[in-house]
Design a protein around this motif. Structure first.
Motif, PDB file in Angstrom:
ATOM      1  N   GLN A  48     -15.090 -11.673 -15.104  1.00 32.66           N
ATOM      2  CA  GLN A  48     -14.852 -12.603 -16.201  1.00 32.66           C
ATOM      3  C   GLN A  48     -13.583 -12.256 -16.963  1.00 32.66           C
ATOM      4  OE1 GLN A  48     -16.514 -15.493 -17.218  1.00 32.66           O
ATOM      5  NE2 GLN A  48     -17.351 -15.211 -15.166  1.00 32.66           N
ATOM      6  N   LEU A  49     -13.248 -10.961 -16.995  1.00 33.51           N
ATOM      7  CA  LEU A  49     -12.046 -10.512 -17.702  1.00 33.51           C
ATOM      8  C   LEU A  49     -10.793 -10.636 -16.841  1.00 33.51           C
ATOM      9  CD1 LEU A  49     -13.491  -7.429 -19.582  1.00 33.51           C
ATOM     10  CD2 LEU A  49     -12.841  -9.631 -20.554  1.00 33.51           C
ATOM     11  N   GLY A  50     -10.930 -11.118 -15.623  1.00 33.77           N
ATOM     12  CA  GLY A  50      -9.765 -11.391 -14.797  1.00 33.77           C
ATOM     13  C   GLY A  50      -9.367 -10.281 -13.855  1.00 33.77           C
ATOM     14  N   GLY A  51     -10.241  -9.347 -13.583  1.00 34.72           N
ATOM     15  CA  GLY A  51      -9.922  -8.270 -12.651  1.00 34.72           C
ATOM     16  C   GLY A  51      -9.268  -7.086 -13.331  1.00 34.72           C
ATOM     17  N   THR A  52      -8.816  -6.149 -12.529  1.00 35.85           N
ATOM     18  CA  THR A  52      -8.322  -4.867 -13.035  1.00 35.85           C
ATOM     19  C   THR A  52      -7.156  -4.996 -14.005  1.00 35.85           C
ATOM     20  OG1 THR A  52      -9.047  -3.800 -11.002  1.00 35.85           O
ATOM     21  CG2 THR A  52      -7.478  -2.597 -12.335  1.00 35.85           C
ATOM     22  N   ALA A  53      -6.152  -5.771 -13.646  1.00 40.30           N
ATOM     23  CA  ALA A  53      -4.964  -5.876 -14.500  1.00 40.30           C
ATOM     24  C   ALA A  53      -5.310  -6.480 -15.856  1.00 40.30           C
ATOM     25  CB  ALA A  53      -3.883  -6.689 -13.812  1.00 40.30           C
ATOM     26  N   ASP A  54      -6.079  -7.556 -15.854  1.00 41.10           N
ATOM     27  CA  ASP A  54      -6.458  -8.179 -17.120  1.00 41.10           C
ATOM     28  C   ASP A  54      -7.403  -7.289 -17.909  1.00 41.10           C
ATOM     29  OD1 ASP A  54      -4.855 -10.367 -16.669  1.00 41.10           O
ATOM     30  OD2 ASP A  54      -6.478 -11.644 -15.967  1.00 41.10           O
ATOM     31  N   ALA A 100      -5.413  -4.842 -19.774  1.00 45.70           N
ATOM     32  CA  ALA A 100      -4.792  -5.466 -20.944  1.00 45.70           C
ATOM     33  C   ALA A 100      -5.795  -5.584 -22.089  1.00 45.70           C
ATOM     34  CB  ALA A 100      -4.234  -6.835 -20.580  1.00 45.70           C
ATOM     35  N   VAL A 101      -7.045  -5.920 -21.770  1.00 41.67           N
ATOM     36  CA  VAL A 101      -8.088  -6.011 -22.791  1.00 41.67           C
ATOM     37  C   VAL A 101      -8.319  -4.642 -23.426  1.00 41.67           C
ATOM     38  CG1 VAL A 101     -10.558  -6.427 -23.167  1.00 41.67           C
ATOM     39  CG2 VAL A 101      -9.225  -8.025 -21.797  1.00 41.67           C
ATOM     40  N   VAL A 102      -8.426  -3.611 -22.599  1.00 37.96           N
ATOM     41  CA  VAL A 102      -8.646  -2.252 -23.112  1.00 37.96           C
ATOM     42  C   VAL A 102      -7.488  -1.828 -24.005  1.00 37.96           C
ATOM     43  CG1 VAL A 102      -8.828   0.184 -22.452  1.00 37.96           C
ATOM     44  CG2 VAL A 102     -10.167  -1.539 -21.242  1.00 37.96           C
ATOM     45  N   GLU A 103      -6.253  -2.098 -23.570  1.00 40.94           N
ATOM     46  CA  GLU A 103      -5.095  -1.737 -24.383  1.00 40.94           C
ATOM     47  C   GLU A 103      -5.091  -2.479 -25.715  1.00 40.94           C
ATOM     48  OE1 GLU A 103      -1.810  -2.450 -21.760  1.00 40.94           O
ATOM     49  OE2 GLU A 103      -2.209  -0.612 -20.616  1.00 40.94           O
ATOM     50  N   ALA A 104      -5.490  -3.741 -25.711  1.00 39.12           N
ATOM     51  CA  ALA A 104      -5.559  -4.507 -26.953  1.00 39.12           C
ATOM     52  C   ALA A 104      -6.617  -3.933 -27.892  1.00 39.12           C
ATOM     53  CB  ALA A 104      -5.853  -5.976 -26.654  1.00 39.12           C
ATOM     54  N   VAL A 105      -7.760  -3.534 -27.349  1.00 39.23           N
ATOM     55  CA  VAL A 105      -8.815  -2.943 -28.173  1.00 39.23           C
ATOM     56  C   VAL A 105      -8.349  -1.604 -28.744  1.00 39.23           C
ATOM     57  CG1 VAL A 105     -11.144  -1.954 -28.108  1.00 39.23           C
ATOM     58  CG2 VAL A 105     -10.694  -4.161 -27.036  1.00 39.23           C
ATOM     59  N   GLU A 106      -7.640  -0.817 -27.940  1.00 39.87           N
ATOM     60  CA  GLU A 106      -7.108   0.458 -28.436  1.00 39.87           C
ATOM     61  C   GLU A 106      -6.110   0.228 -29.568  1.00 39.87           C
ATOM     62  OE1 GLU A 106      -5.570   2.088 -24.800  1.00 39.87           O
ATOM     63  OE2 GLU A 106      -7.349   3.355 -24.519  1.00 39.87           O
ATOM     64  N   THR A 107      -5.249  -0.771 -29.423  1.00 40.65           N
ATOM     65  CA  THR A 107      -4.277  -1.104 -30.462  1.00 40.65           C
ATOM     66  C   THR A 107      -4.985  -1.540 -31.736  1.00 40.65           C
ATOM     67  OG1 THR A 107      -2.624  -1.728 -28.821  1.00 40.65           O
ATOM     68  CG2 THR A 107      -2.325  -2.614 -31.043  1.00 40.65           C
ATOM     69  N   LEU A 108      -5.988  -2.383 -31.595  1.00 37.22           N
ATOM     70  CA  LEU A 108      -6.769  -2.830 -32.748  1.00 37.22           C
ATOM     71  C   LEU A 108      -7.465  -1.653 -33.416  1.00 37.22           C
ATOM     72  CD1 LEU A 108      -8.009  -5.009 -34.547  1.00 37.22           C
ATOM     73  CD2 LEU A 108      -9.752  -5.345 -32.779  1.00 37.22           C
ATOM     74  N   SER A 109      -8.040  -0.769 -32.625  1.00 37.22           N
ATOM     75  CA  SER A 109      -8.736   0.397 -33.169  1.00 37.22           C
ATOM     76  C   SER A 109      -7.782   1.288 -33.973  1.00 37.22           C
ATOM     77  CB  SER A 109      -9.373   1.199 -32.027  1.00 37.22           C
ATOM     78  OG  SER A 109     -10.020   2.348 -32.530  1.00 37.22           O
ATOM     79  N   ARG A 110      -6.587   1.534 -33.427  1.00 35.79           N
ATOM     80  CA  ARG A 110      -5.601   2.350 -34.151  1.00 35.79           C
ATOM     81  C   ARG A 110      -5.198   1.670 -35.461  1.00 35.79           C
ATOM     82  NH1 ARG A 110      -3.758   3.287 -29.011  1.00 35.79           N
ATOM     83  NH2 ARG A 110      -2.182   1.649 -29.152  1.00 35.79           N
ATOM     84  N   ALA A 111      -4.988   0.362 -35.426  1.00 30.34           N
ATOM     85  CA  ALA A 111      -4.597  -0.360 -36.629  1.00 30.34           C
ATOM     86  C   ALA A 111      -5.686  -0.264 -37.693  1.00 30.34           C
ATOM     87  CB  ALA A 111      -4.300  -1.825 -36.293  1.00 30.34           C
ATOM     88  N   LEU A 112      -6.935  -0.441 -37.288  1.00 32.77           N
ATOM     89  CA  LEU A 112      -8.042  -0.347 -38.245  1.00 32.77           C
ATOM     90  C   LEU A 112      -8.169   1.075 -38.791  1.00 32.77           C
ATOM     91  CD1 LEU A 112     -10.668  -2.582 -36.447  1.00 32.77           C
ATOM     92  CD2 LEU A 112      -9.415  -3.107 -38.553  1.00 32.77           C
TER      93      LEU A 112
END
Length: 55
Positions: A29-35, A38-50
């Motif tokens: 559903q998340l589009g395979g490994t590459a996508d 990208a989702v994991v990296e976005a969550v990590e970025t959000l976590s650091r910002a918070l």
């Protein structure tokens, strides 16, 4: 792989082999490994910002 933290270990220990079908379906559903990466990296970025904002 993500670094293991004290907060993440209990969640990791709850993962059992019977959750594999769900993990496979979620990855699809998340589009395979590459996508998924990208989702994991976005969550990590959000976590650091918070964290930086004190949340």
């Amino acid at each position: 792989m993500l670094p293991l933290t004290d907060d993440g270990l209990p969640a990791l220990l709850r993962i059992s082999p019977d959750r594999a079908p769900f993990a496979t379906a979620l990855a699809e559903q998340l589009g395979g490994t590459a996508d998924f990466r990208a989702v994991v990296e976005a969550v990590e970025t959000l976590s650091r910002a918070l964290d930086n904002l004190g949340y």
